[in-house]
Every structure is written in structure tokens, then in C-alpha cells.
Design an enzyme around this catalytic site. Structure first.
Site, PDB file in Angstrom:
ATOM      1  N   HIS A  36      37.117  34.458  38.335  1.00 34.50           N
ATOM      2  CA  HIS A  36      37.430  34.976  36.862  1.00 34.50           C
ATOM      3  C   HIS A  36      36.730  36.047  36.736  1.00 34.50           C
ATOM      4  CE1 HIS A  36      38.962  34.348  32.981  1.00 34.50           C
ATOM      5  NE2 HIS A  36      37.864  34.234  32.420  1.00 34.50           N
ATOM      6  N   ASP A  38      36.198  38.931  33.974  1.00 36.20           N
ATOM      7  CA  ASP A  38      36.458  39.600  32.461  1.00 36.20           C
ATOM      8  C   ASP A  38      36.173  40.961  32.450  1.00 36.20           C
ATOM      9  OD1 ASP A  38      36.700  37.179  30.871  1.00 36.20           O
ATOM     10  OD2 ASP A  38      34.800  36.462  31.432  1.00 36.20           O
ATOM     11  N   ASP A 151      41.893  31.032  30.648  1.00 36.30           N
ATOM     12  CA  ASP A 151      40.684  31.159  29.677  1.00 36.30           C
ATOM     13  C   ASP A 151      41.082  31.526  28.256  1.00 36.30           C
ATOM     14  OD1 ASP A 151      37.973  30.924  29.231  1.00 36.30           O
ATOM     15  OD2 ASP A 151      37.818  32.720  29.720  1.00 36.30           O
ATOM     16  N   HIS A 420      41.149  38.567  26.724  1.00 35.44           N
ATOM     17  CA  HIS A 420      40.812  37.563  25.840  1.00 35.44           C
ATOM     18  C   HIS A 420      39.412  37.557  25.488  1.00 35.44           C
ATOM     19  CE1 HIS A 420      40.029  35.982  29.890  1.00 35.44           C
ATOM     20  NE2 HIS A 420      39.105  35.392  29.706  1.00 35.44           N
TER      21      HIS A 420
END
Length: 1009
Positions: A36, A38, A151, A420
Site C-alpha cells: 500500500h 500512499d 483505504d 485518499h
């Protein structure tokens, strides 16, 4: 989230539960390796690339090549594209292509980022998805078919519809309300077919998998070790990887002495999860945030563990395998179960615990939210202006390659900020600054492009004597004729305004609210679709009686004395009216507050007042729940934030402005809040209807005191029963009845408002339209409150370590439009007015000189006009150079075209969006039929029309999505509605198309050169 609204789905799940068919064989665990990553959040993109992100792709590719059975899924494209363009060797690029061909590396989702679902706009979600998909198809000939939305903080009902339109076969979500997830786990209801649109229904349904409470991370604690479980590469280190390769918190290596303990922990977790699902297939995500930067140590430990379990399948009752998301969903689809259906309701708001309502981020970093939408609007206008410049032939000196570079820079920036942890305002200050810098640079580039197109002129002579006025080009980016008021800030009060034919133009001048030494010039403009109006603004001097110049009249200003908040009114005896053909606003002289609004068509008056209040937040974790970037946890009800209010009215021929200034203390010299309301004095003609029937309001908020969350509360006598309606991403509305939660009821009754919200009773509807996202709530009947700004600090160690305390000292300038009317009037106005607010005309101007040659802006273009229920969602030249034929595209790639492809200037991307729901309006909810050859004739003669999937990578005629068997008829609203399509109404390539309610249809258009 109230369980009652999910009762239909849960009932279906209970009925279907006996059909669950765990086969007699072992549970099959699909181990899906992932990282993951970001795009921002705590660290900037470049910091992340240097510390771990580049190493993820470098080491994963190396390790997948080493062992045939290994798999990996890649998600966001921004990091991958940076690696591909700036890090990867030719050998690594060849290996990536090999792994994709063999299905061992899979791109899922495929957008530039994993976009937020609560505060992003539909247009920007589509943009970032299109950007990523276009790159993947052009580079590899692949088209992602599964989402991985693990997420985002809550799940919107818009998202499954968009992913279905993009050609996805399954959708995956994770963060939903903790109460609901528990109930769905117990009912084996985490998987269902989602019909996200009440108008499109089964036409764009999609199978949806909700992750269990372990979410997208591998279990982090295992009983036999005090280190985290299954994370053998440890935790990423910033700013640089450690030179010795030893990272913090590296899991205990798998050895012959502990492998049975690892196996037992893995099997136990798989069996626990299997009980929550109806088939013997378990999706077991292996990874978490910033993982696989050392893929070698990861796979070298997991390989023997999987082999150990599989050698004991009979004993454990579990088999395990590396898998991509396609592997998992294919096995699930082949099992041929009957699935429950879910209707158009969303999974918002999201609470992770009783006191942790993730509703604060709906407003966090409001300035960033506003800039993101401004950038999106600028990009929208720039795309169509450049397309019109190029077709039917370029009519200036702009270099098309340079132009596309400017557009591409802003496409990337707008896509990036949809992440996000970006537009949500949940990032660290340095990352917020990165997003804003990228947006501002992109806006600057596109504005230069637009000025180059709109203000092209002959050179000025050497006898230039300095500016005597301004030349302004005003571009309407919508495909409707509009009448609106555009505002220029000028340096002098005496001006004349003429159009391109030299005719005087209705105008008004008044003191500027932004610069005390300047003036605001208001110009009434009627502009056809995708067209310009050009104006000369010339300074005038002295007595104009003997000249032909018409000086714009100066508005008069009426000032009212300061009034205290607790000052009582004498029953509305001293009311000041402000009137146009649509509304009469009444302000009370004794309080300087709005008193009521009369909607003149129905002659119905609604009592209404507006004021600013603040929620006080706790900053000490020892004292109770805290508010932060994400969470909203108010101590008590909101308190008035002001003691006195001043008012002035600026009255002119075009518009009247009402300016209210709110002071925290009566002795303060500076106000802390302001409302500037504008009512335009225009007739409700077809093009002026939207302008007449809106009340434009601009707000100034801040700087706030610490641990304050500021709201604008509008209170009325509407009997709305505490039922609010707010939108999902500017696409569809959701009903939000007030829920009497035992814990944290204020915060858990907050919802995102991306573009619109309303309250209503049987006589009237009050609509609020926004140009950026806010949190919105209705805590009492007749009341709607909008959170405008937050400034917070707390001592939670996690927030302090990552600098996520939201100590936002900025002053926020935001805007709402208010509409009031009967339900039929408000229903017709809301969607079109929301689009008009988002895409206002772009004003480009420069100084004039005495010696300047006559100015003619871009030649008068033939207008583009669409029906009023149809929105031109995009008209652009994307520049992709992939073949429109999939077989040919794959053939071209196999030939080994390794160089970056040249941009294609011939392909025009057109996307149309029907703004209304089926059955919403007797006229505007009807299907809209358009002859594209007529509508776009100003761009040239159309020679080909191809319908494509949402992001353009599929030929619509060739797209065949998976069918999932459903138990239908159990939910309300599943029958066909008026205007709902039953089949495609036109043949492939036909230029006469019909767009049905809420459809979004995408086309490639080719014009004769």
C-alpha cells in the site's frame, strides 16, 4: 451508520446463508502480495520514491522473475510511472512486460492514485482513472478489471457505477462502519452485487467484496513472537534506506524450528476468515503500508511457509497459493453462487469505533479542497478551448506539443490530489504544500495556454503610452448558452465597457472587497456554449455628456450600525427588502441578520436566518476523545462565535450585494467571519434562469482560535423532520435521516457534501450548492449546517509523530449558492446550477494601450449546444497514441515499439453525462437525443464515432463484463423506471445518440482533416 437502512440487505443475506456451500475439500487461501503506497500522506512523493517506492518495483520484478509461482499486484500508477520513466532499465522493462503477459504481475485499479470516495468529485475520479488506464493501455495493452479500494474512509455508491462503466468485473472495499461490518461478517454478507445507481440498476451493477476486519494488512501480531507477523522486510526508513539493509521491526525469519508455529498462525487466521464468507475461498492480503521494498526477504520466508502448509493440507484443511486479484475473483465467479443485491445507498459516514467518527476530514484543509476544484475547473475549460483551437484547423501560433504539455501537467496534479490522503486534508503540512505547489504550477501553465489562444494579438507599436484600460476575453466552457455576471478588478472607478462590435454592455462598478484601492467591475454576459465574448474596458475622464462613451454606473453603498448578537428584534418591523424577479430577501435592520426569503413564483415565504458557530474540540487525550485531521469529536453542541455584526448593502443596476461582518468581540477592529450575498437583477429568461434563481454567497472564515471547528448554520421554518439530502461526488443524492446514536451523535450525523445538499418540507426545498467539499449535517428540523474550517491540535503521540495535528491558521474563502423553491422548481434547477457553479466562465484579460491596433480575439466560433439535461463532461485531445483496435494495439506492442509514442492530435475524447435520475423530473428526466454531427459541426465534419468504455480503453461493442447470479426482487426499487434503457438504441458508429438518465457515455470522435 444505522443498521435499519441495511435491513433489506441483511435479510437477503440471512435467506441466502443456508445456500452457503463450503465444499468438502480444503479451504483455499489466495495469498495476494501487495504494497500500500500512499501518494503523499506523511512524506512527499519524492521522499517516498527515494526511501522505498522505487525499491518496491525494482525488487518485486527481480523476485518474480526468479520463481515462476510468485505473484504481485500493483495499484496506483503515479509511483509506477515515476519508476518506469526514471528508474527502470531496459532489461527491467522487458521483464515487466513478460510478467504481465504471464499473469504473474497484475495491475489492479490502475488509476494514478487510489482516490478518496467521500470528498472527490465525479469528474476528477474519472480523470485520475483515465490518466492511469491510458498509460497502461498505451504502454502494455492491458486494461485493469478489478478495483482495490482498500483505504478510502467510507465507500460511495458512485464508485461501483464508475468502475462498472470502466469495464471492471469486481470491486473491492474495506473501510465501512464498524457496527455494520461486524453484522455483515456474522451474516456472511461481506460479498454482494452492488447496484450503485437507482437509474442504471442492473445495467451497471458490480460484484463487491468487502474486506473483513483485518482489512488489507496481514495480521500484525502472532502469539509466538514479539515482532510483527509476516513482515520480514520490516518497516521502511526515511529519508534513505539503511546502508546495512537492516530495517526496524523485521519479523523473525522462518526456520525449521519455528516454521510449524508460523504455519499454525497462518492456518488459524485463514479458518477464522473463512467463517465470514459463503464459499471456501479466502482472500488473504499479504502486505500493508510501504511493504515489499525488499521483496527478496519477503518471498524467501513465505515460499517455504506456503510449501509447508500445502504438504499438510489433509492435516490443516487449508491449501495456500500466491495469487493475483484475478485469480481470486475467477475462482469465486466459477463457484456460481447466488448473491444478494444491494441498492444505491452508500457506506458513509465511516466510524472505526464509537467515538471515532471519520467525518472531520470532510472539511480539513478547506483551502486545499478549494484549490483542487479550481484546478479541475481550469483544466476542464483548457481542454475544450484547446480542442476548439485545433479543430477544424489551428487558428493561431500556439505549438500543440507545448499546449499538451501544459494540459498534461495539470492532469497529473489534479489526479494526484484525489488521493485518499490528499484532498481529504489528512496529510502532513509539507505534503499539503507539495500538492498545492503542483496544482498552482499546473494552473499557471494552462492559464498561459488559454491566454495564448484567447489574447493572440498583433505587436504593440513603439509609441506605447501606457495602459488606458483592459481587453477581456470571457470563455464559457459549458455546452449551454449562459447568462451570468463576470467580475473584473480594475484600478479606476470611471470605465466604459463595449463588446466586440463596439456596443455598450450592461455593467456596474463598486468598491472591491479584496483590495481597498481597487474596484470591482461587474459585466452582464450572455455567452453561447464553448464560445467567447470579448470586451474592451476603457478608462473615462470627466464629463462624458459630449462623448459616445457610456460610463458604467457606480453602485451606492448603505451602511448599518453594529448590532449585538443578543439584540432582540421588534417582530420584523424594520425589514429591508432586496428583490429581483425570483426572490425577495428581507434583512432585519435591528439585528443585521437575514430574516426571510420569499420565492416569488409561488409567493411562498420561508423564515430563515444564518449565523456562524464553533464546535470546541478537546486537545488532550487524557481528557477524552479528540478531533484531528480525520476525526470529528465535539465536546458539546456548537456555540455562537460572534458578539456583534455589521452590515452594508451595495445596490446597483445589475446586482445588489449584502455584506455582513461578524466580530468575535464588539471591541475588535477586525472581523473574524463574513458573508457576502449577491442577488442579480436579471429576468428569468431561458439563459438567465439560473442566474435569477440563485443567491450567491461568499464566506470569509478565520483565522480560528485553536481547537475550534467553524460552521455556518442556516435555520428556517421548513418542517424537514431532521432529514438531510447530500450528494455522492456530484453524481447522485443520498437521503440522510438523523440517527439518535448513543455515542458521538453530532459527528456521526455529519455527511460529505461535494456539490449539493438540501432540506425540504411539503411546500419548499432549500438547496445548497458548493464549489468545494464540506461536512454537512441537519441536527434539528429546518436546519442545515455546513462546516467551513477547522483548526486543531492534540497530544496524541501518533498525530505528533507524523505532524498530523491540523494546526491550520489560514483564512478560508469559500462559496455556496442557495436555491429556494417548490420541489419541482428546485429539482429542475439543482443539477444544472451545480454544474454552472463548478464551471463558471474563464476571464482572461490584459492591459490596453492607446496605440494598440483593433483587437479581435479568437474568431467567433460556432456554438456547441446540448439539451439542458445533458452535460458535456469532457471534450479534449488526450494525446494517446494507442490503436483503437485491441488486436492491432497488441500487435504493435509485440513489434517492440520501445520508444515513447508520439502524441495523437487527431483523436478527440467526448464524454456526455445525463444529469437527472429516472423519474426525477417530467421533462428533464427524459432521454436526451443528440446528433453529434450537428452539435459538433463547429469543429468540422465528423468521419467516425466510436463508443468506448469510461476511461477509453475498451471498444464498447467488445466489452463483456462478468455476470454474477443474483437473488433479485428482494430490494425496493429494482424494477425498471421510466426512461431506463433496455438496449443500446443506436448502431455502432452512429452519430445520432441517445443518453438515458444518469448515463455517462464516452466516445472517440474523428474529424475530417
Amino acid at each position: 451508520m444505522g443498521p435499519l437502512r441495511w435491513l433489506p440487505l441483511l435479510c437477503q443475506l440471512l435467506l441466502l446463508r443456508p445456500l452457503a456451500a463450503h465444499s468438502a475439500g480444503p479451504i483455499q487461501a489466495f495469498v495476494v502480495p501487495h504494497s500500500h503506497m500512499d501518494v503523499g500522506w506523511v512524506y512527499t512523493v519524492q521522499e517516498s520514491m527515494r526511501a522505498y517506492a522505487a525499491n518496491v518495483y525494482t525488487t518485486v520484478v527481480e523476485e518474480l522473475i526468479r520463481r515462476q509461482h510468485r505473484r504481485f499486484i500493483a495499484v496506483e500508477q503515479e509511483f509506477f510511472r515515476l519508476w518506469w520513466d526514471g528508474v527502470a532499465s531496459e532489461k527491467q522493462k522487458h521483464q515487466v512486460r513478460q510478467l504481465l503477459d504471464e499473469g504473474r504481475l497484475e495491475f489492479v485499479l490502475g488509476g494514478q492514485v487510489m482516490h478518496d470516495e467521500a470528498v472527490t468529485h465525479l469528474d476528477d475520479q474519472i480523470l485520475q482513472l483515465t490518466e492511469g488506464h491510458g498509460f497502461l493501455y498505451e504502454t502494455f495493452g492491458i486494461r485493469p478489471q478489478f478495483s482495490w479500494h482498500v483505504d478510502p474512509f467510507g465507500a460511495s455508491a458512485t464508485t461501483p457505477t464508475l468502475f462498472a462503466l470502466a469495464g471492471f468485473n469486481a470491486h473491492l472495499i474495506s473501510r465501512i462502519d464498524y457496527n455494520l461490518k461486524d453484522a455483515m461478517q456474522e451474516a456472511q454478507g461481506l460479498q454482494f452485487v452492488w447496484r450503485g445507481s437507482p437509474s442504471l440498476l442492473e445495467q451497471q451493477e458490480i460484484f463487491t467484496h468487502t474486506m473483513d476486519h483485518y482489512s488489507y494488512c496481514t495480521p500484525s501480531h502472532i502469539s509466538f513472537s514479539n515482532r510483527s507477523g509476516f513482515y520480514w522486510n520490516g518497516v521502511a526508513v526515511f529519508p534513505e534506506p539503511p546502508p546495512d539493509g537492516v530495517y526496524p521491526n523485521m519479523s523473525e525469519p522462518v526456520t525449521p524450528t519455528n516454521i510449524h508455529l508460523y504455519a499454525e498462525a497462518l492456518v488459524a487466521n485463514v479458518k477464522q476468515r473463512a467463517a465470514w464468507f459463503r464459499t471456501p475461498h479466502v482472500l488473504w492480503p499479504w502486505g500493508c503500508d510501504k511493504q515489499f521494498f525488499n521483496a527478496s526477504v519477503q518471498f524467501d520466508n513465505m515460499d517455504p511457509l506456503l510449501e509447508y502448509v500445502n504438504n499438510r493440507t489433509a492435516q490443516y484443511g487449508v491449501s495456500v497459493r500466491y495469487a493475483t486479484l484475478r485469480d481470486y475473483f475467477q475462482a469465486l465467479h466459477a463457484f456460481n453462487m447466488t448473491w444478494a443485491t444491494h441498492d444505491h445507498r452508500d457506506f458513509l459516514p465511516y466510524s472505526s469505533e464509537p467515538q471515532q467518527a471519520w467525518t472531520g476530514f470532510y472539511t480539513s484543509r478547506s483551502t486545499l479542497k478549494g484549490l483542487a476544484r479550481q484546478a479541475s475547473s481550469m483544466l476542464y475549460a483548457g481542454e475544450s478551448m484547446f480542442t476548439r483551437y485545433m479543430w477544424p484547423e489551428p487558428h493561431g501560433t500556439v505549438d500543440p506539443t507545448w499546449a499538451l504539455q501544459q494540459l498534461q501537467q495539470l492532469r497529473w496534479a489534479v489526479s494526484e490530489v484525489q488521493h485518499h490522503d490528499a484532498i481529504t486534508g489528512t496529510e502532513s503540512p509539507k505534503v499539503s504544500n507539495m500538492y498545492m505547489e503542483h496544482l498552482r504550477m499546473g494552473i499557471l501553465g494552462v492559464r498561459k495556454l488559454m491566454a495564448s489562444i484567447a489574447l493572440d494579438r498583433p505587436p504593440v507599436s513603439d509609441t506605447d503610452k501606457g495602459p488606458v484600460g483592459y481587453f477581456a476575453s470571457v470563455y464559457n466552457p459549458l455546452a449551454w448558452k449562459i447568462t451570468t455576471i463576470v467580475t473584473l478588478t480594475v484600478a479606476f472607478p470611471n470605465v466604459s465597457v463595449t463588446d466586440e462590435l463596439g456596443h455598450p454592455v450592461s455593467a456596474q462598478i463598486q468598491n472591491s472587497t479584496k483590495d481597498p484601492s481597487a474596484y470591482d467591475l461587474l459585466i452582464l454576459a450572455t455567452i453561447p456554449g464553448l464560445s467567447y465574448r470579448h470586451y474592451k474596458v476603457r478608462r473615462t475622464h470627466g464629463d462624458q455628456a459630449d462623448t459616445r462613451e457610456h460610463t458604467a454606473p457606480m453602485a451606492s453603498t448603505l451602511k448599518y450600525s453594529l448590532k449585538l448578537r443578543n439584540q432582540t428584534s421588534q417582530g420584523g418591523r424594520f425589514l429591508v427588502p432586496v428583490t429581483n424577479d425570483c426572490y425577495t430577501l428581507l434583512f432585519d435592520q435591528e439585528t443585521n441578520m437575514l430574516h426571510s426569503i420569499q420565492e416569488r413564483q409561488s409567493n411562498h415565504t420561508v423564515l430563515m436566518t444564518q449565523e456562524f458557530l464553533e464546535y470546541h474540540a478537546n486537545g488532550d487525550v487524557k481528557q477524552g476523545p479528540i478531533s484531528d485531521n480525520y476525526l470529528f469529536a465535539p465536546n458539546d453542541t456548537a456555540k455562537p462565535a460572534w458578539e456583534a455584526v455589521g452590515m452594508e448593502m451595495v445596490v446597483g443596476q445589475l446586482a445588489t450585494d449584502i455584506r455582513q461582518y461578524f466580530y468575535r468581540n464588539i471591541t475588535d477592529q477586525d472581523y473574524i467571519y463574513a458573508i457576502h450575498s449577491r442577488l442579480a437583477h436579471v429576468h428569468p429568461s431561458p439563459s438567465g434562469e439560473l442566474l435569477c434563481q440563485r443567491i450567491e454567497q461568499q464566506y470569509r472564515v478565520g483565522p480560528l482560535e485553536l481547537n475550534r471547528e467553524a460552521i455556518l448554520r442556516t435555520s428556517s421554518d421548513l418542517n424537514s423532520q431532521k432529514i438531510l439530502y447530500s450528494d455522492n461526488n456530484g453524481y447522485q443524492m443520498q437521503q440522510r435521516p438523523y440517527k439518535a446514536f448513543k455515542s458521538n451523535p453530532i459527528a456521526r450525523n455529519y455527511y460529505p457534501m461535494v456539490q449539493s445538499a438540501f432540506i425540504e418540507d411539503d411546500k419548499s426545498r432549500l438547496v445548497l450548492l458548493a464549489e468545494r467539499a464540506h461536512g454537512v449535517s441537519s441536527q434539528e428540523s429546518g436546519q442545515v449546517e455546513v462546516m467551513l474550517h477547522r483548526r486543531l491540535w492534540n497530544n496524541l503521540a501518533w498525530n505528533l509523530n507524523y505532524n498530523l495535528t491540523l494546526n491550520d491558521t489560514s483564512v478560508v474563502h469559500s462559496e455556496l449558492w442557495l436555491l429556494l423553491g417548490s420541489k419541482p422548481i428546485a429539482t429542475a434547477l439543482r443539477p444544472r446550477s451545480g454544474v454552472a457553479l463548478q464551471h463558471r466562465p474563464v476571464v482572461l484579460f490584459r492591459e490596453l494601450t492607446d496605440e494598440e491596433a483593433p483587437i479581435h480575439g479568437p474568431k467567433n466560433l460556432q456554438a456547441v449546444a446540448l439539451p439542458p439535461n445533458l452535460h458535456l463532461q469532457i471534450l479534449s485531445i488526450p494525446g494517446w497514441n494507442y490503436s483503437r483496435n485491441h488486436a492491432q494495439q497488441l500487435k504493435n506492442l509485440r513489434r517492440g515499439h520501445q520508444k515513447k509514442p508520439q502524441v495523437n492530435l487527431q483523436r478527440v475524447l467526448l464524454r456526455l453525462h445525463h444529469l437527472y435520475e429516472a423519474g426525477e423530473d417530467p421533462t428533464l428526466s427524459q432521454p436526451a437525443t443528440v446528433d453529434l454531427k450537428v452539435a459538433l459541426q463547429g469543429l468540422g465534419s465528423i468521419v467516425a464515432v466510436e463508443e468506448r468504455s469510461l476511461t477509453g480503453t475498451w471498444d464498447k461493442q467488445m466489452l463483456r463484463r462478468w455476470h454474477w447470479t443474483t437473488k433479485t426482487g428482494q430490494l425496493r426499487g429494482l424494477g425498471p423506471l421510466p426512461g431506463h434503457p433496455t438496449s443500446l438504441p443506436e448502431s455502432p458508429g452512429d452519430a445520432i445518440i441517445t443518453v438515458y438518465p444518469k448515463e455517462i457515455r464516452t466516445f472517440f470522435i474523428y474529424f475530417q482533416q
